[in-house]
Design a protein around this motif. Structure first.
Motif, mmCIF file in Angstrom:
data_model
loop_
_atom_site.group_PDB
_atom_site.id
_atom_site.type_symbol
_atom_site.label_atom_id
_atom_site.label_comp_id
_atom_site.label_asym_id
_atom_site.label_seq_id
_atom_site.Cartn_x
_atom_site.Cartn_y
_atom_site.Cartn_z
ATOM 1 N N ARG A 235 53.541 17.597 57.344
ATOM 2 C CA ARG A 235 52.929 18.927 57.386
ATOM 3 C C ARG A 235 51.527 18.860 56.803
ATOM 4 O O ARG A 235 51.351 18.360 55.684
ATOM 5 C CB ARG A 235 53.743 19.941 56.558
ATOM 6 N N ILE A 236 50.559 19.333 57.553
ATOM 7 C CA ILE A 236 49.198 19.417 57.049
ATOM 8 C C ILE A 236 48.853 20.889 56.881
ATOM 9 O O ILE A 236 49.064 21.697 57.791
ATOM 10 C CB ILE A 236 48.185 18.695 57.982
ATOM 11 N N VAL A 237 48.367 21.246 55.705
ATOM 12 C CA VAL A 237 48.010 22.631 55.418
ATOM 13 C C VAL A 237 46.488 22.747 55.410
ATOM 14 O O VAL A 237 45.810 22.077 54.637
ATOM 15 C CB VAL A 237 48.585 23.097 54.069
ATOM 16 N N SER A 238 45.971 23.604 56.271
ATOM 17 C CA SER A 238 44.531 23.857 56.349
ATOM 18 C C SER A 238 44.249 25.165 55.612
ATOM 19 O O SER A 238 44.727 26.221 56.014
ATOM 20 C CB SER A 238 44.103 23.963 57.814
ATOM 21 N N PHE A 239 43.463 25.086 54.527
ATOM 22 C CA PHE A 239 43.219 26.300 53.747
ATOM 23 C C PHE A 239 41.801 26.379 53.199
ATOM 24 O O PHE A 239 41.545 26.898 52.121
ATOM 25 C CB PHE A 239 44.249 26.434 52.615
ATOM 26 N N GLY A 240 40.848 25.868 53.990
ATOM 27 C CA GLY A 240 39.460 25.956 53.594
ATOM 28 C C GLY A 240 38.567 25.316 54.634
ATOM 29 O O GLY A 240 39.040 24.705 55.601
ATOM 30 N N HIS A 241 37.252 25.463 54.450
ATOM 31 C CA HIS A 241 36.286 24.872 55.380
ATOM 32 C C HIS A 241 35.031 24.514 54.606
ATOM 33 O O HIS A 241 33.971 25.092 54.776
ATOM 34 C CB HIS A 241 35.972 25.823 56.540
ATOM 35 N N ALA A 242 35.159 23.526 53.736
ATOM 36 C CA ALA A 242 34.066 23.158 52.841
ATOM 37 C C ALA A 242 33.020 22.261 53.489
ATOM 38 O O ALA A 242 32.017 21.942 52.862
ATOM 39 C CB ALA A 242 34.627 22.468 51.595
ATOM 40 N N ASN A 243 33.247 21.858 54.725
ATOM 41 C CA ASN A 243 32.265 20.989 55.367
ATOM 42 C C ASN A 243 30.980 21.756 55.664
ATOM 43 O O ASN A 243 30.967 22.981 55.751
ATOM 44 C CB ASN A 243 32.838 20.377 56.650
ATOM 45 N N GLU A 244 29.908 21.029 55.828
ATOM 46 C CA GLU A 244 28.613 21.643 56.103
ATOM 47 C C GLU A 244 28.656 22.386 57.435
ATOM 48 O O GLU A 244 29.010 21.825 58.468
ATOM 49 C CB GLU A 244 27.523 20.555 56.162
ATOM 50 N N GLY A 245 28.341 23.678 57.409
ATOM 51 C CA GLY A 245 28.327 24.465 58.632
ATOM 52 C C GLY A 245 29.662 25.076 59.002
ATOM 53 O O GLY A 245 29.787 25.735 60.029
ATOM 54 N N THR A 268 44.740 32.526 50.427
ATOM 55 C CA THR A 268 45.111 33.449 49.357
ATOM 56 C C THR A 268 44.431 34.791 49.579
ATOM 57 O O THR A 268 45.011 35.855 49.284
ATOM 58 C CB THR A 268 44.722 32.866 47.984
ATOM 59 N N GLY A 269 43.215 34.782 50.123
ATOM 60 C CA GLY A 269 42.502 36.024 50.391
ATOM 61 C C GLY A 269 43.230 36.915 51.373
ATOM 62 O O GLY A 269 43.300 38.144 51.190
ATOM 63 N N THR A 270 43.793 36.336 52.416
ATOM 64 C CA THR A 270 44.544 37.120 53.396
ATOM 65 C C THR A 270 45.825 37.679 52.775
ATOM 66 O O THR A 270 46.195 38.832 53.028
ATOM 67 C CB THR A 270 44.874 36.256 54.621
ATOM 68 N N ARG A 272 46.162 38.388 49.630
ATOM 69 C CA ARG A 272 45.726 39.451 48.732
ATOM 70 C C ARG A 272 45.601 40.773 49.477
ATOM 71 O O ARG A 272 46.003 41.824 48.973
ATOM 72 C CB ARG A 272 44.369 39.118 48.101
ATOM 73 N N LYS A 273 45.068 40.717 50.674
ATOM 74 C CA LYS A 273 44.803 41.936 51.439
ATOM 75 C C LYS A 273 46.042 42.478 52.142
ATOM 76 O O LYS A 273 46.231 43.702 52.233
ATOM 77 C CB LYS A 273 43.708 41.663 52.482
ATOM 78 N N GLN A 274 46.894 41.595 52.629
ATOM 79 C CA GLN A 274 47.987 42.044 53.488
ATOM 80 C C GLN A 274 49.375 41.927 52.878
ATOM 81 O O GLN A 274 50.254 42.725 53.208
ATOM 82 C CB GLN A 274 47.945 41.271 54.811
ATOM 83 N N ARG A 275 49.590 40.958 51.998
ATOM 84 C CA ARG A 275 50.912 40.778 51.393
ATOM 85 C C ARG A 275 50.766 40.400 49.915
ATOM 86 O O ARG A 275 51.165 39.311 49.498
ATOM 87 C CB ARG A 275 51.706 39.695 52.136
ATOM 88 N N PRO A 276 50.193 41.273 49.096
ATOM 89 C CA PRO A 276 49.941 40.934 47.691
ATOM 90 C C PRO A 276 51.199 40.579 46.907
ATOM 91 O O PRO A 276 51.136 39.786 45.966
ATOM 92 C CB PRO A 276 49.268 42.194 47.138
ATOM 93 N N GLU A 277 52.331 41.142 47.299
ATOM 94 C CA GLU A 277 53.574 40.856 46.582
ATOM 95 C C GLU A 277 53.961 39.386 46.665
ATOM 96 O O GLU A 277 54.664 38.857 45.780
ATOM 97 C CB GLU A 277 54.719 41.728 47.118
ATOM 98 N N PHE A 278 53.492 38.696 47.702
ATOM 99 C CA PHE A 278 53.805 37.277 47.894
ATOM 100 C C PHE A 278 53.222 36.425 46.777
ATOM 101 O O PHE A 278 53.719 35.327 46.495
ATOM 102 C CB PHE A 278 53.259 36.816 49.250
ATOM 103 N N LEU A 279 52.171 36.904 46.110
ATOM 104 C CA LEU A 279 51.482 36.117 45.101
ATOM 105 C C LEU A 279 52.143 36.162 43.727
ATOM 106 O O LEU A 279 51.807 35.365 42.846
ATOM 107 C CB LEU A 279 50.030 36.605 44.974
#
Length: 328
Positions: A235-245, A268-270, A272-279
């Motif tokens: 399983r690969i989890v994609s949770f950011g886009h730190a590359n240039e551009g 985590t931002g999504t 926060r907005k849609q399912r805060p109880e999950f956190l």
């Protein structure tokens, strides 16, 4: 009160310290006097106009999280009281002396927990916990590959992976100077991706099987190369886009179905907005691990709130290790 305001997208210098009105709270919110602010890579993406939810042409206060003391509560708030120490995801950004936060996105910070640690741990702790435990569902005995292993999320993810029973933890970093830091957090092997082909090294370390779990905050070509060393059933989890551009990674469905491999997205931002109880589960677990001394959040730099631009420039230099903090 004073706050950092971004009036236009651009380099760190657009971060301007301004005098603004103290926020008014809704019935379900608390007002927090901020003691410590965490600087996250998402703040840089927001300043550049590359973070979801940030609109061009509208001024905003950057920042995801902070810790402080409640100085006012709304009439509908039941879980908190004035004077209580908390960490929170503020409604309108955290780079300020006072912030308003929804009760659902505010979490208790016990007296034994230092304010700086509470602020530093919130986003990276919840994110690392959820991508490993909830998304990737790491099984004891598996191998995990963690990109950006010397950063805030990477250093936390290494520690959590060990706590959750990973048999082999492999990290990647962008310079030789960061190798020792990643190993100090608990990584078994650390690869400098700028001088070494990490896919070949991972295959070598796993006898050709590949990593069972891969955490990718970089995206682009890094994501595509990661798939080359993802094990069957991995399983690969994609949770950011730190590359240039902010270049997206591309995947072929034929690389998934026959090998039973999975690609999972997380923000985590999504949540926060849609399912805060999950956190809530992750926040509680991270606080408990901190109090037990099983988890350490390394803080490498501290800047006054007025020097937010210097904090961003330091992170963008790719020289930062662990967390960078702002202090009002």
């Amino acid at each position: 009160m004073k706050a950092i305001v971004v009036n236009e997208f651009g380099p760190p210098e657009v971060l301007a310290l301004q005098e603004i009105d103290k926020p008014l709270i809704a019935s379900n919110q608390v007002l927090i006097q901020v003691h410590a602010i965490s600087v996250n890579f998402a703040d840089i993406k927001a300043r550049q106009g590359q973070y979801h939810g940030v609109e061009a042409g509208s001024a905003f206060i950057p920042g995801l999280d902070c810790a402080g003391e409640i100085i006012e509560i709304g009439e509908a708030v039941t879980r908190f009281q004035v004077g209580q120490r908390v960490m929170a995801f503020p409604k309108e950004g955290s780079y300020a002396e006072d912030v308003a936060a929804d009760e659902a996105l505010t979490f208790n910070a016990p007296d034994e927990l230092e304010m700086e640690t509470a602020a530093a741990a919130l986003t990276i702790g919840i994110t690392a916990y959820n991508v490993i435990k909830k998304m990737a569902r790491l099984v004891p005995g598996e191998t995990i590959l963690i990109h950006a292993a010397a950063g805030g999320i990477g250093s936390t993810a290494i520690q959590l992976a060990k706590i959750f029973g990973a048999a082999q933890i492999i990290g990647t970093v962008g310079s030789d100077e960061k190798i020792a830091a990643a190993k100090s957090f608990g990584a078994d092997y650390v690869i400098n991706y700028s001088t070494e082909n990490f896919t070949e090294r991972v295959d070598s370390l796993t006898d050709g099987k590949g990593a069972d779990v891969i955490l990718d905050t970089i995206a682009g070509r890094n994501f595509e190369k990661s798939l080359e060393c993802l094990a069957p059933f991995g399983r690969i989890v994609s949770f950011g886009h730190a590359n240039e551009g902010s270049v997206a990674g591309i995947i072929k469905t034929t690389d998934l179905h026959s090998s039973c491999r999975s690609v999972l997205g997380y923000s985590t931002g999504t949540y926060r907005k849609q399912r805060p109880e999950f956190l809530q589960e992750a926040a509680g677990a991270i606080v408990e691990l901190l109090l037990q001394g099983k988890l350490n959040i390394p803080i490498s730099k501290r800047y006054p709130l007025a020097e937010a631009a210097k904090a961003h420039a330091h992170i963008e230099s790719r020289q930062s290790i662990g967390k960078v903090m702002l202090l009002p």
